[in-house]
Design an enzyme around this catalytic site. Structure first.
Site, mmCIF file in Angstrom:
data_model
loop_
_atom_site.group_PDB
_atom_site.id
_atom_site.type_symbol
_atom_site.label_atom_id
_atom_site.label_comp_id
_atom_site.label_asym_id
_atom_site.label_seq_id
_atom_site.Cartn_x
_atom_site.Cartn_y
_atom_site.Cartn_z
ATOM 1 N N HIS A 1 -3.625 -4.955 0.777
ATOM 2 C CA HIS A 1 -2.982 -5.402 2.023
ATOM 3 C C HIS A 1 -3.004 -6.930 2.124
ATOM 4 O O HIS A 1 -4.026 -7.503 2.498
ATOM 5 C CB HIS A 1 -3.719 -4.811 3.237
ATOM 6 N N GLU B 1 -1.587 -8.652 4.334
ATOM 7 C CA GLU B 1 -1.464 -9.091 5.731
ATOM 8 C C GLU B 1 -2.795 -9.274 6.447
ATOM 9 O O GLU B 1 -2.850 -9.893 7.498
ATOM 10 C CB GLU B 1 -0.579 -8.099 6.513
ATOM 11 N N CYS C 1 0.840 -1.203 0.000
ATOM 12 C CA CYS C 1 0.000 0.000 0.000
ATOM 13 C C CYS C 1 0.881 1.261 0.000
ATOM 14 O O CYS C 1 1.561 1.523 -0.980
ATOM 15 C CB CYS C 1 -0.978 -0.045 1.174
#
Ligand code: XMP
Length: 521
Positions: free
Chosen positions: A177, A179, A83
């Site tokens: 993202h 994660e 990002c």
């Protein structure tokens, strides 16, 4: 841990930077998070095999927004920018990033789909050209021209640069993202980066951590004496057991029974430490002194301050009786250590003053031993298992330092603590019997300073109200109520009213955090 076997995560202040660390460690690779302003120092110390640049609440086009140290781009190591990380890398290497809120473009927030347009090492064995995959986006700004050497390998409607790659330099950037859980394949993508791109084996384990830490503790402590305050919780217990493995009886543990513990808690700690691990343990019976000090105190912060201060006083007295110590052991965890990066400035407001043994080391001239500083809570649990702690202990719900005092709004007395202890034990017993204990972050009973009228048999009763609380959470920062079914709650209420003298009404707390907090005070 050997040098070159770790990953450095450069933090630009994203809310979810810790999740990147979780995913890297789940892939069996050690990593550390460093704020962007200290990333170079961390880089030189760690000698990592790869670098991940986090997201950020800031925007690259904003004046004064953070940058990565340029040395990181010249180190010849693989880099993954996520990002903001992707955008800042593009910007610093010669690409262009444009602000959001321009023309039709309003950014992409939430679930999005990307289409894979080219092969890429990040996608190996995972995503093929032509496929579409769900990801989670949260960006206003976007890259509009990439830096020399990069190519696009995936696109989304809102982000033509959804994933970019410079395979030669091994620089990768994702606009989404990976994660977060809402990117279903994200963990595998991060695993691809650390295993396939950075070439790490992924053999970081708790057994290896235990060995390294034992050696480190021996070196740090030498022939010195260590004292450890046990709370009965997982963190201080695991820290103590690990330290004892390293230095044996140079360690003494001190357990302060302030009379605000749960039912049988003191006996459990005594038997675990004395009988099972044979660790020198001093148990201080301080109930009377705490109860005397709490008499007439009803303000939650006053209770917390008194308990925190008195705890330190008792601990200090015991340390002196033991002839002092060179080191104080603490079960500090990684989330407490990571320096948060603030872009708004200013201290955050105090909601509650949390109680620990802070301040003691300076006053007593002791150095700190904190062998869990690099670990997350569930990793501490794994280490506990590795050290032979049983599952019942390892999986314990958190318990606050001020104990039952902050679960008895109004004045705390021994009598009210005894009533609450019994109700709490019945409630937890029911939760365990229903097989729900591990699905809940924290469950406990609260004794309210309100009496209501009831009827038992043919008699009128006029007794206290007990509130039951159960929440799910990841880190205690936010929480949801646990949705028990009505039959379960009514079973708990019946048992508590029948078995605990002094309670004639039971209610369930339906408040999430925020707006509530987990504890009542
Ligand atoms: P709150 O009530 O702030 O609690 O939502 C969040 C988590 O922190 C625990 N807690 C404490 N833990 N000392 C501790 O060690 C404290 O003073 C303290 N106060 C709250 C609480 O039990 C929950 O898990």
């Amino acid at each position: 841990m050997q040098p070159n076997e770790s990953i450095l995560i450069v933090d630009f202040g994203s809310q979810v930077t810790q999740l990147i660390a979780r995913r890297v460690r789940e892939a069996g690779v050690y990593c550390e998070i460093a704020p962007f302003s200290q990333a170079l120092t961390a880089f030189e110390r760690m000698k990592p095999a790869g670098i991940i640049l986090s997201g950020s609440p800031a925007g690259v086009p904003e004046e004064g927004s953070p940058r990565a140290p340029v040395e990181l781009f010249d180190a010849g190591l693989p880099i993954l920018g996520i990002c903001y990380g992707q955008q800042v890398m593009s910007h610093q290497l010669g690409g262009r990033v444009e602000p959001g809120n321009q023309g039709e473009w309003e950014g992409e927030f939430g679930r999005a789909f990307i289409a894979i347009t080219e092969e890429c090492a990040l996608f190996d064995g995972l995503w093929a050209v032509g496929e579409r995959h769900q990801v989670w986006m949260s960006h206003g700004d976007k890259v509009t021209a990439f830096a020399p050497g990069f190519k696009i390998v995936a696109v989304s409607d809102g982000a033509p640069f959804a994933v970019i790659a410079d395979e030669e330099r091994q620089f990768y950037g994702t606009q989404f993202h990976p994660e977060v859980a809402h990117t279903p394949d994200g963990a595998k993508l991060i695993a691809n980066f650390v295993h396939r791109v950075c070439g790490l084996k992924g053999d970081w384990s708790m057994a290896a951590y235990r060995e390294t830490k034992v050696a480190e503790i021996r070196e740090q402590v030498g022939t010195g004496k260590v004292i450890c305050g046990l709370s009965g919780g997982v963190d201080s217990s695991v820290a103590a057991i690990l330290i004892h493995e390293a230095i044996g009886d140079q360690l003494t543990c001190v357990f302060v029974d302030h009379g605000l513990l749960r039912l049988n808690e003191r006996q459990q700690v005594e038997s675990l430490f004395r009988d099972h691990y044979n660790i020198p343990l001093v148990v201080v019976d301080a109930e009377e002194r705490f109860m005397a000090g709490l008499a007439g105190v009803t303000d939650p912060e006053a209770k917390r301050k008194f308990i925190g201060g008195e705890f330190i006083a008792v601990f200090e007295e015991e340390a002196k009786k033991l002839g002092g110590a060179d080191f104080l052991a603490q079960g500090t965890l990684y989330p407490d250590v990571i320096e948060s990066v603030s872009f708004t400035g200013g201290p955050s407001v105090t909601i509650k003053s949390h109680h620990n043994v802070g301040g003691l080391p300076e006053r007593m001239n002791m150095k700190l031993v904190e062998p869990l500083r690099e670990l997350f809570k569930d990793e501490v649990r794994d280490l506990g298992r590795e050290l032979g702690l049983n599952e019942l202990f390892v999986g314990r719900h958190p318990f606050p330092g001020p104990g039952l005092a902050i679960r008895i709004p109004g004045e705390v007395t021994k009598e009210r603590c005894d009533i609450l202890r019994k109700a709490d034990a019945v409630y937890l017993d029911e939760i365990r019997n229903a097989g729900l204990y591990d699905a809940i972050w924290q469950a406990f009973a609260v004794l309210l300073p309100v009496r209501t009228v009831g009827v038992m048999g043919d008699y009128r009763t006029y007794d206290s109200v007990c509130a039951l609380r159960a929440v799910t959470s990841v880190d205690g920062m936010t929480a949801d109520i646990y949705p028990f079914d009505a039959a379960f709650l009514s079973r708990c209420a019946t048992r508590i009213i029948n078995e605990v003298k002094g309670i004639n009404r039971v209610v369930y707390d339906y408040t999430s955090k925020p707006p509530g907090t987990i504890e009542w005070e």
